[in-house]
Design a protein around this motif. Structure first.
Motif, PDB file in Angstrom:
ATOM      1  N   UNK A   1      15.791   4.099  11.734  1.00  0.00           N
ATOM      2  CA  UNK A   1      14.725   4.004  10.729  1.00  0.00           C
ATOM      3  C   UNK A   1      13.962   2.690  10.889  1.00  0.00           C
ATOM      4  N   UNK A   2      12.649   2.767  10.815  1.00  0.00           N
ATOM      5  CA  UNK A   2      11.793   1.577  10.709  1.00  0.00           C
ATOM      6  C   UNK A   2      11.548   1.372   9.214  1.00  0.00           C
ATOM      7  N   UNK A   3      12.252   0.421   8.635  1.00  0.00           N
ATOM      8  CA  UNK A   3      12.238   0.243   7.182  1.00  0.00           C
ATOM      9  C   UNK A   3      10.971  -0.469   6.706  1.00  0.00           C
ATOM     10  N   UNK A   4      10.589  -0.166   5.469  1.00  0.00           N
ATOM     11  CA  UNK A   4       9.389  -0.771   4.887  1.00  0.00           C
ATOM     12  C   UNK A   4       9.696  -2.051   4.124  1.00  0.00           C
ATOM     13  N   UNK A   5      10.938  -2.213   3.634  1.00  0.00           N
ATOM     14  CA  UNK A   5      11.306  -3.429   2.914  1.00  0.00           C
ATOM     15  C   UNK A   5      11.265  -3.301   1.408  1.00  0.00           C
ATOM     16  N   UNK A   6      11.400  -2.101   0.871  1.00  0.00           N
ATOM     17  CA  UNK A   6      11.290  -1.905  -0.567  1.00  0.00           C
ATOM     18  C   UNK A   6      12.470  -2.492  -1.334  1.00  0.00           C
ATOM     19  N   UNK A   7      13.636  -2.598  -0.702  1.00  0.00           N
ATOM     20  CA  UNK A   7      14.838  -2.983  -1.442  1.00  0.00           C
ATOM     21  C   UNK A   7      14.952  -4.479  -1.714  1.00  0.00           C
TER      22      UNK A   7
ATOM     23  N   UNK B   1      15.243   3.510 -10.596  1.00  0.00           N
ATOM     24  CA  UNK B   1      13.998   3.758  -9.872  1.00  0.00           C
ATOM     25  C   UNK B   1      12.847   2.980 -10.496  1.00  0.00           C
ATOM     26  N   UNK B   2      12.862   2.833 -11.816  1.00  0.00           N
ATOM     27  CA  UNK B   2      11.824   2.035 -12.482  1.00  0.00           C
ATOM     28  C   UNK B   2      11.844   0.596 -11.961  1.00  0.00           C
ATOM     29  N   UNK B   3      13.053   0.032 -11.839  1.00  0.00           N
ATOM     30  CA  UNK B   3      13.184  -1.336 -11.335  1.00  0.00           C
ATOM     31  C   UNK B   3      12.759  -1.418  -9.874  1.00  0.00           C
ATOM     32  N   UNK B   4      13.090  -0.395  -9.108  1.00  0.00           N
ATOM     33  CA  UNK B   4      12.723  -0.375  -7.699  1.00  0.00           C
ATOM     34  C   UNK B   4      11.210  -0.267  -7.529  1.00  0.00           C
ATOM     35  N   UNK B   5      10.568   0.461  -8.426  1.00  0.00           N
ATOM     36  CA  UNK B   5       9.116   0.565  -8.376  1.00  0.00           C
ATOM     37  C   UNK B   5       8.466  -0.797  -8.613  1.00  0.00           C
ATOM     38  N   UNK B   6       9.012  -1.563  -9.556  1.00  0.00           N
ATOM     39  CA  UNK B   6       8.497  -2.905  -9.783  1.00  0.00           C
ATOM     40  C   UNK B   6       8.652  -3.780  -8.559  1.00  0.00           C
ATOM     41  N   UNK B   7       9.768  -3.630  -7.880  1.00  0.00           N
ATOM     42  CA  UNK B   7       9.994  -4.407  -6.660  1.00  0.00           C
ATOM     43  C   UNK B   7       9.012  -3.990  -5.564  1.00  0.00           C
ATOM     44  N   UNK B   8       8.735  -2.689  -5.479  1.00  0.00           N
ATOM     45  CA  UNK B   8       7.773  -2.208  -4.487  1.00  0.00           C
ATOM     46  C   UNK B   8       6.397  -2.824  -4.718  1.00  0.00           C
ATOM     47  N   UNK B   9       5.979  -2.893  -5.982  1.00  0.00           N
ATOM     48  CA  UNK B   9       4.675  -3.502  -6.297  1.00  0.00           C
ATOM     49  C   UNK B   9       4.661  -4.967  -5.902  1.00  0.00           C
TER      50      UNK B   9
ATOM     51  N   UNK C   1      10.720  10.718  -7.831  1.00  0.00           N
ATOM     52  CA  UNK C   1      10.957  10.023  -6.570  1.00  0.00           C
ATOM     53  C   UNK C   1       9.888   8.984  -6.320  1.00  0.00           C
ATOM     54  N   UNK C   2      10.225   8.025  -5.471  1.00  0.00           N
ATOM     55  CA  UNK C   2       9.245   7.087  -4.929  1.00  0.00           C
ATOM     56  C   UNK C   2       9.011   7.465  -3.469  1.00  0.00           C
ATOM     57  N   UNK C   3       7.767   7.709  -3.122  1.00  0.00           N
ATOM     58  CA  UNK C   3       7.395   8.025  -1.743  1.00  0.00           C
ATOM     59  C   UNK C   3       6.894   6.743  -1.084  1.00  0.00           C
ATOM     60  N   UNK C   4       7.654   6.233  -0.127  1.00  0.00           N
ATOM     61  CA  UNK C   4       7.290   5.032   0.628  1.00  0.00           C
ATOM     62  C   UNK C   4       6.609   5.494   1.906  1.00  0.00           C
ATOM     63  N   UNK C   5       5.318   5.236   2.004  1.00  0.00           N
ATOM     64  CA  UNK C   5       4.511   5.857   3.049  1.00  0.00           C
ATOM     65  C   UNK C   5       4.765   5.279   4.439  1.00  0.00           C
ATOM     66  N   UNK C   6       5.103   3.986   4.545  1.00  0.00           N
ATOM     67  CA  UNK C   6       5.106   3.335   5.854  1.00  0.00           C
ATOM     68  C   UNK C   6       6.435   3.415   6.599  1.00  0.00           C
ATOM     69  N   UNK C   7       7.469   3.993   5.998  1.00  0.00           N
ATOM     70  CA  UNK C   7       8.754   4.118   6.686  1.00  0.00           C
ATOM     71  C   UNK C   7       8.614   5.020   7.912  1.00  0.00           C
ATOM     72  N   UNK C   8       9.275   4.635   8.995  1.00  0.00           N
ATOM     73  CA  UNK C   8       9.152   5.397  10.234  1.00  0.00           C
ATOM     74  C   UNK C   8      10.490   5.647  10.896  1.00  0.00           C
ATOM     75  N   UNK C   9      10.447   6.316  12.037  1.00  0.00           N
ATOM     76  CA  UNK C   9      11.649   6.592  12.827  1.00  0.00           C
ATOM     77  C   UNK C   9      11.368   6.302  14.298  1.00  0.00           C
TER      78      UNK C   9
END
Length: 410
Positions: free
Chosen positions: A49-55, A102-110, A136-144
């Motif tokens: 996985x090419x991670x986006x860094x949401x966590x 997921x609410x907290x994770x959304x804040x981190x994504x922003x 769900x949260x859809x993270x667009x930039x994640x890759x493989x």
């Protein structure tokens, strides 16, 4: 006499070699890899996985390196005609507790500037009919991608620039001298002005071999996963992850598309009894002895015994494993869990029993040991390599985690 010697032919070691060639053109560089091929362990056995860094904590180095690394990895793949796909990832909440997380994770994504879309249950069903959840949260930039292929391209670039890569060379002794470091192996000695050790699952042993005093050990965790049959390879067009539990160090069982068109489900995370034993039931007395004689291991075990029992139960029972998968993919059946495989994560554990989630370096006048390169090290390898070279060439002495790296979340 080499200017720089790098121990370890995984993606971090090769990224360091490339960065050294960028910073010190013409320097004599040698990479020593004990296996006959590169990327045989963590790099070649991860999820691709090419991670986006949401966590990761906003403004943390981990978040910054992940974003930079994802972009750099995609550029490298494009420049070297390596197949990759930006397919996106769905983090799916299946109960009320996960919805809150997921609410907290959304804040981190922003805060991290991640490109994402929040989906309701209805929009989730429309986007992925085979996936169930409350949202769900859809993270667009994640890759493989296949990171072993990336490593082979890195090796070609290193050798084309005059670097040397020696495969099948197992280091047996390291001696730091006043003006050089001597590295011994059954095939002879290598002398280098400076040494960088990126030894992954063997990083603590390489550090001890070099005479360093360390207060951690590597504990192997097996990530066991299954391949889905061709009939289920299109069950989702994206990666499907659960909402992570912040009290646990791993991300949970997920569905992962592979760049060759397959689909895997997993991994769990169970204690391994062999650092490089990928078959189920693998046991290496030296590796078990290293854990059993390290007080930090027992302290960690006491803190995490409940989750350990759960993971071992999932490992022993495909039915339990399937139950975890069916929370978000109810179409899966027991017969879909085929061709069990495993990777092993090098988890650094401190003497007090704490798990190391940050970068951990040990540095002397002529050596820099990467004792822990946490996930997503494969995604972030190119900027990590440049960061390591900065530390090496600036001659910063560090006996533990760099102050700028403390407090970064897993």
């Amino acid at each position: 006499m080499y200017d720089h010697c790098i121990i370890g032919g995984g993606i971090v070691g090769l990224a360091v070699a490339m960065a050294l060639q960028e910073r010190t053109p013409g320097a004599r560089i040698v990479v020593l890899e004990k296996e006959p091929e590169l990327a045989r362990h963590q790099t070649g056995r991860n999820s691709g996985v090419i991670h986006a860094g949401i966590y990761y904590a906003p403004d943390s180095l981990k978040a910054k390196l992940c974003r930079e690394g994802a972009a750099a990895t995609k550029r490298f793949c494009t420049d070297n005609r390596i197949p990759f796909e930006t397919c996106g990832k769905l983090l799916v909440a299946t109960n009320d507790a996960e919805t809150e997380r997921m609410d907290a994770l959304e804040g981190r994504a922003r805060q991290n500037g991640i490109d994402y879309t929040r989906l309701t249950s209805a929009r989730l069903r429309t986007a992925e009919p085979g996936i169930a959840g409350l949202g769900a949260l859809l993270v667009h930039s994640t890759g493989i991608v296949d990171y072993a292929v990336v490593c082979r391209a890195m090796a070609q670039k290193i050798e084309a620039r005059g670097g040397e890569i020696r495969r099948g060379v197992a280091v047996t002794a390291i001696h730091e001298q006043e003006k050089s470091v001597r590295i011994e192996s059954p095939s002879g000695c290598v002398d280098a002005g400076k040494l960088v050790a990126c030894a992954g699952l063997q990083s603590d042993r390489i550090a001890l071999m070099a005479g360093l005093k360390i207060n951690h050990r590597i504990v192997p965790f097996r990530g066991e996963y299954y391949a889905l049959p061709a009939s289920k390879a299109k069950v989702t067009q994206r990666l499907i992850y659960p909402i992570p539990n912040p009290d646990l160090p791993f991300l949970g069982i997920h569905l992962t598309r592979t760049i060759d068109g397959g689909m895997t489900v997993g991994p769990n995370a169970v204690l391994g009894f062999a650092r490089e034993g990928y078959a189920k039931g693998s046991f290496a007395i030296a590796d078990v002895g290293s854990m059993a004689t390290f007080p930090g291991f027992w302290k960690m075990a006491r803190r995490n015994w409940r989750s350990a029992i759960s993971e071992f139960a999932n490992s022993a029972s495909r039915a339990r494993y399937l139950k975890e998968c069916r929370k978000y993919c109810p179409a899966l059946t027991i017969d879909d869990l085929q061709r069990p495989q495993a990777g092993i994560r090098a988890q650094a554990v401190m003497a007090d029993g704490s798990l190391v989630h940050d970068f951990l370096f040990k540095q002397t006048e002529r050596m820099l040991h990467v004792c822990n390169a946490p996930s997503p090290a494969a995604t972030s390898a190119i900027p990590i390599g440049r960061m390591i070279v900065d530390r090496l060439l600036e001659g910063i002495r560090a006996t533990n985690v760099s102050p700028t790296l403390q407090g970064v979340e897993a």
